[in-house]
Write a protein that holds these residues in place. Structure first.
Motif, mmCIF file in Angstrom:
data_model
loop_
_atom_site.group_PDB
_atom_site.id
_atom_site.type_symbol
_atom_site.label_atom_id
_atom_site.label_comp_id
_atom_site.label_asym_id
_atom_site.label_seq_id
_atom_site.Cartn_x
_atom_site.Cartn_y
_atom_site.Cartn_z
ATOM 1 N N GLN A 197 -26.779 11.827 -2.842
ATOM 2 C CA GLN A 197 -25.474 12.486 -2.863
ATOM 3 C C GLN A 197 -25.496 13.773 -2.032
ATOM 4 O OE1 GLN A 197 -22.314 11.889 -5.133
ATOM 5 N NE2 GLN A 197 -23.176 9.964 -4.397
ATOM 6 N N LEU A 221 -19.528 10.962 2.131
ATOM 7 C CA LEU A 221 -19.542 10.651 0.709
ATOM 8 C C LEU A 221 -20.195 9.290 0.501
ATOM 9 C CD1 LEU A 221 -15.913 11.718 -0.300
ATOM 10 C CD2 LEU A 221 -18.021 13.000 -0.669
ATOM 11 N N ALA A 251 -16.106 13.900 -8.205
ATOM 12 C CA ALA A 251 -15.279 14.523 -7.169
ATOM 13 C C ALA A 251 -15.618 16.009 -7.050
ATOM 14 C CB ALA A 251 -13.789 14.336 -7.487
ATOM 15 N N GLN A 253 -17.859 9.318 -12.139
ATOM 16 C CA GLN A 253 -16.897 9.019 -11.104
ATOM 17 C C GLN A 253 -15.514 9.497 -11.524
ATOM 18 O OE1 GLN A 253 -19.316 8.303 -8.769
ATOM 19 N NE2 GLN A 253 -17.877 6.858 -7.926
ATOM 20 N N PRO A 269 -18.618 18.664 -0.552
ATOM 21 C CA PRO A 269 -18.172 17.672 -1.539
ATOM 22 C C PRO A 269 -19.119 16.494 -1.682
ATOM 23 C CG PRO A 269 -16.834 17.534 0.444
ATOM 24 C CD PRO A 269 -17.710 18.745 0.609
ATOM 25 N N VAL A 270 -19.211 15.992 -2.917
ATOM 26 C CA VAL A 270 -19.928 14.761 -3.231
ATOM 27 C C VAL A 270 -18.990 13.861 -4.022
ATOM 28 C CG1 VAL A 270 -22.193 15.880 -3.276
ATOM 29 C CG2 VAL A 270 -20.876 15.694 -5.389
ATOM 30 N N ARG A 271 -19.360 12.599 -4.133
ATOM 31 C CA ARG A 271 -18.525 11.667 -4.896
ATOM 32 C C ARG A 271 -18.716 11.851 -6.404
ATOM 33 N NH1 ARG A 271 -17.781 6.355 -1.940
ATOM 34 N NH2 ARG A 271 -16.310 7.740 -0.879
ATOM 35 N N TYR A 302 -26.197 13.164 1.863
ATOM 36 C CA TYR A 302 -24.984 12.704 2.546
ATOM 37 C C TYR A 302 -23.964 13.830 2.653
ATOM 38 C CZ TYR A 302 -25.838 7.698 3.179
ATOM 39 O OH TYR A 302 -26.317 6.493 3.626
ATOM 40 N N ALA A 303 -23.853 14.648 1.624
ATOM 41 C CA ALA A 303 -22.904 15.764 1.654
ATOM 42 C C ALA A 303 -23.206 16.698 2.817
ATOM 43 C CB ALA A 303 -22.952 16.527 0.337
ATOM 44 N N THR A 317 -19.112 18.916 -6.073
ATOM 45 C CA THR A 317 -19.850 19.491 -4.965
ATOM 46 C C THR A 317 -21.352 19.225 -5.145
ATOM 47 O OG1 THR A 317 -20.214 21.591 -6.085
ATOM 48 C CG2 THR A 317 -18.151 21.355 -4.822
#
Length: 257
Positions: free
Chosen positions: A68, A77, A134, A244, A129-131, A71-72, A136
């Motif tokens: 996470q 995301l 929703a 999520q 942001p990360v998934r 990728y951020a 960080t």
């Protein structure tokens, strides 16, 4: 650093969070240092899970958390788990029977990778942001901290909820407040003067040691009594906060199991 997201009340600044995570890692590694194969195959405090299940879960979650955040940093995301909850559960079952040495090696690699990643984050990286919820990168790092600290107690190898710091207790209380039934409020009161007010609506007071109150809120067995002022049992709690957001497929967060 201005960071916004769904879990603002539960936030711990990176300057405090990074050493707290390192300390949790050290306790985790120390707790499994002398484990035998029989020890890791023995039941944990989580119903239906051996210690091997707990350790395999932590390894999988470490990989998810690392991904996470990585990728951020690229401005992208990614789902918390490739393949969602079924893939997460299958990986835990596949990893649980590993030997004690294999578990130690996997946990050591996972914690070292997270320590290195967090130490390399810039001021801007923490707010990317990360998934996960929703939120960080900071939210993801805090989730990892929660999971390590809570699952340390599930391993039943020494560390217990009675060892939880005030900082962790206040963070867990803020994060887990949404487990309260809708339209209700609780005041958590400990003999040492620690007080937390949760929810809105008719208020009940719950008394006990600080760590016992938070263990109850986290769905763990308190070491001592947790008593409501009206004499009735503590309220039934809702599910663990999902990783999520509502518009995405939801998977229960791991510390709730």
């Amino acid at each position: 650093m201005a960071v916004t997201g769904p879990d603002d009340a539960a936030r711990v600044a990176p300057a405090e969070l990074v050493p707290a995570i390192r300390g949790a890692h050290a306790r985790l590694l120390a707790s499994i240092a002398g484990c035998t194969d029989a020890d890791v195959a023995a039941p944990s405090r989580l119903p239906g899970w051996s210690r091997g299940h707990v350790l395999a879960h932590l390894v999988g979650l470490a990989a998810a958390a690392t991904r996470q955040i990585e990728y951020a940093r690229r401005g992208a995301l990614v789902d918390v788990y490739d393949g969602g909850r079924p893939a997460r559960d299958a990986a835990i079952e596949a990893g649980a029977p590993a030997s004690a040495a294999e578990h130690r090696s996997a946990i050591t690699s996972a914690t070292e990778r997270i320590d290195a990643l967090l130490a390399d984050l810039t001021r801007e990286d923490w707010s990317r942001p990360v998934r996960y919820r929703a939120g960080t990168a900071l939210d993801m790092a805090q989730a990892w901290w929660r999971e390590v600290e809570i699952h340390l107690t599930d391993l039943d190898l020494g560390p217990a909820s009675g060892d939880w710091s005030v900082q962790l207790c206040e963070h867990l209380t803020a994060f887990l407040a949404e487990r309260l039934p809708g339209g209700s409020a609780l005041v958590l009161e400990a003999p040492d003067g620690w007080v937390q007010e949760l929810g809105t609506g008719p208020t009940r007071v719950l008394r006990g040691a600080r760590t016992d109150l938070v263990a109850w809120l986290a769905g763990r067995e308190p070491a001592g009594p947790v008593v409501a002022d009206d004499g009735a049992p503590p309220p039934a709690l809702g599910p663990w906060p999902a990783p999520q957001p509502p518009q995405a497929p939801q998977e229960p967060e791991a510390a709730g199991r």
